[in-house]
Design an enzyme around this catalytic site. Structure first.
Site, mmCIF file in Angstrom:
data_model
loop_
_atom_site.group_PDB
_atom_site.id
_atom_site.type_symbol
_atom_site.label_atom_id
_atom_site.label_comp_id
_atom_site.label_asym_id
_atom_site.label_seq_id
_atom_site.Cartn_x
_atom_site.Cartn_y
_atom_site.Cartn_z
ATOM 1 N N ASP A 21 -0.520 -12.911 0.735
ATOM 2 C CA ASP A 21 -1.493 -12.479 -0.267
ATOM 3 C C ASP A 21 -0.797 -11.984 -1.538
ATOM 4 O OD1 ASP A 21 -4.079 -12.077 -1.205
ATOM 5 O OD2 ASP A 21 -4.212 -10.037 -0.413
ATOM 6 N N HIS A 38 0.174 -19.483 -7.010
ATOM 7 C CA HIS A 38 0.159 -20.273 -5.764
ATOM 8 C C HIS A 38 1.365 -21.201 -5.707
ATOM 9 C CE1 HIS A 38 -3.679 -18.613 -4.824
ATOM 10 N NE2 HIS A 38 -4.357 -19.286 -5.735
ATOM 11 N N LEU A 132 11.742 -24.316 15.251
ATOM 12 C CA LEU A 132 10.604 -23.468 14.852
ATOM 13 C C LEU A 132 9.284 -24.243 14.887
ATOM 14 C CD1 LEU A 132 9.734 -20.725 13.356
ATOM 15 C CD2 LEU A 132 9.898 -22.101 11.272
HETATM 16 C C1 IPE Z 1 -6.553 -13.691 2.954
HETATM 17 O O1 IPE Z 1 -6.391 -13.408 1.605
HETATM 18 C C2 IPE Z 1 -6.500 -15.171 3.170
HETATM 19 C C3 IPE Z 1 -5.219 -15.804 2.936
HETATM 20 C C4 IPE Z 1 -4.097 -15.220 2.640
HETATM 21 C C5 IPE Z 1 -5.213 -17.236 3.082
HETATM 22 P P1 IPE Z 1 -7.647 -13.151 0.639
HETATM 23 O O2 IPE Z 1 -7.093 -12.810 -0.680
HETATM 24 O O3 IPE Z 1 -8.572 -14.289 0.709
HETATM 25 O O4 IPE Z 1 -8.333 -11.900 1.339
HETATM 26 P P2 IPE Z 1 -9.428 -10.888 0.788
HETATM 27 O O5 IPE Z 1 -10.563 -11.707 0.321
HETATM 28 O O6 IPE Z 1 -8.802 -10.112 -0.318
HETATM 29 O O7 IPE Z 1 -9.748 -10.019 1.959
HETATM 30 C C1 IPE Z 2 -3.201 -15.542 -1.430
HETATM 31 O O1 IPE Z 2 -3.182 -15.081 -2.719
HETATM 32 C C2 IPE Z 2 -3.391 -17.036 -1.329
HETATM 33 C C3 IPE Z 2 -4.715 -17.438 -0.829
HETATM 34 C C4 IPE Z 2 -5.661 -16.644 -0.417
HETATM 35 C C5 IPE Z 2 -4.989 -18.864 -0.801
HETATM 36 P P1 IPE Z 2 -4.520 -14.727 -3.506
HETATM 37 O O2 IPE Z 2 -4.973 -15.948 -4.210
HETATM 38 O O3 IPE Z 2 -5.518 -14.111 -2.613
HETATM 39 O O4 IPE Z 2 -3.959 -13.688 -4.533
HETATM 40 P P2 IPE Z 2 -4.675 -12.337 -5.017
HETATM 41 O O5 IPE Z 2 -5.018 -11.558 -3.778
HETATM 42 O O6 IPE Z 2 -5.872 -12.746 -5.791
HETATM 43 O O7 IPE Z 2 -3.629 -11.674 -5.833
HETATM 44 MG MG MG Z 3 -5.915 -12.195 -2.097
#
Ligand code: IPE
Ligand code: IPE
Ligand code: MG
Length: 248
Positions: A21, A38, A132
């Site tokens: 995240d 990303h 792995l």
């Molecule tokens: C959780 O992250 C999902 C992934 C890392 C794929 P999100 O960014 O979607 O989670 P929330 O919405 O903040 O809980």
């Molecule tokens: C995690 O990063 C990747 C996915 C959920 C696909 P985010 O896209 O949730 O990044 P933030 O949380 O908005 O910074």
């Molecule tokens: Mg996120």
């Protein structure tokens, strides 16, 4: 917080699961579009896969896309799908060289056909690899996974194939996407939030959870080593007392 504590080679977690995240916020802090976060996050994936493999981790589950992430703007979803496809195409030769087996968990029927095809090919081509296991959680949600398992079990009961008394932890394990994989020992969430966001709800019951403020695009070898060192410093009691654990 152990910063540069050496890793003990004998106490490596068998299964590490990561909620990757913070990509979007990391990009925003740099006045870049979310997709840039990303993209750099994919470099972290590549680094952590290599690190995990070198350390002797058996299974690395990466939460790449949740059932809830379908609610994001279409261009972000499309961008993520494109990154997934190019990652798989680009990494196949390295996976074969490093004996990495790719598996996935989640409702992959929802993925675009071209992505699903590449995913399926990578899974087939790497199926015999024995180092792995890189397990990607794609269109994954812990609740949807449980609903799917409960439906299958209910069908088996009504068909008379099993009795309700046969429903135990083992049977449920075997009906989850993760059937056959060990439980996660260490669950890491990067990006500063302290929640599970529907990840491995059943399987993480006894995982050691490690939250870090490091954003996923910056989560590299040292940050991973810090997480493992912290894990190694914890006592896993599984309901027992510390004295019981120490006396073996
Ligand atoms: C959780 O992250 C999902 C992934 C890392 C794929 P999100 O960014 O979607 O989670 P929330 O919405 O903040 O809980
Ligand atoms: C995690 O990063 C990747 C996915 C959920 C696909 P985010 O896209 O949730 O990044 P933030 O949380 O908005 O910074
Ligand atoms: Mg996120």
């Amino acid at each position: 917080m152990p910063v540069s504590q050496p890793i003990e080679p004998l106490r490596i977690p068998r299964h590490v699961a990561i909620i990757m995240d913070g990509n979007g916020r990391w990009a925003k802090q740099r006045s870049k579009p979310r997709l840039y976060g990303h993209k750099v996050g994919v470099d972290s994936v590549q680094t952590i896969v290599e690190s995990a493999s070198e350390l002797g981790v058996e299974v690395l589950t990466l939460y790449a896309f949740s059932t809830e992430n379908w609610k994001r703007p279409a261009d972000e979803v499309g961008g993520l799908m494109g990154l997934l496809k190019t990652y798989l195409q680009r990494e196949l030769s390295r996976m074969l060289k490093n004996r990495i087996r790719l598996t996935c968990i989640g409702d992959i029927e929802k993925l675009p056909k071209d992505v699903r095809d590449v995913l399926q090919k990578t899974i087939t081509d790497t199926a015999e690899n024995d180092k792995l296991t890189l397990n990607l959680a794609l269109s994954y949600g812990g609740r949807a996974e449980l609903i799917r398992a409960i439906r299958t079990i209910a069908t088996e009961v009504s068909a008379g194939d099993i009795n309700t008394d046969d429903i135990d932890e083992n049977l449920i394990d075997n009906h989850l996407y993760t059937a056959g994989l060990p439980e996660p020992d260490l669950l890491i969430r990067t990006g500063g939030e302290a929640r599970l966001s529907n990840f491995l709800l059943w399987q993480a019951s006894y995982a050691e959870i490690y939250f870090t403020d490091v954003m996923w695009p910056e989560f590299r070898e040292q940050a991973f080593a810090d997480a493992i060192a912290e894990y190694q410093g914890r006592e896993r009691r599984f309901g027992r007392t510390s004295a019981q654990i120490k006396s073996g």
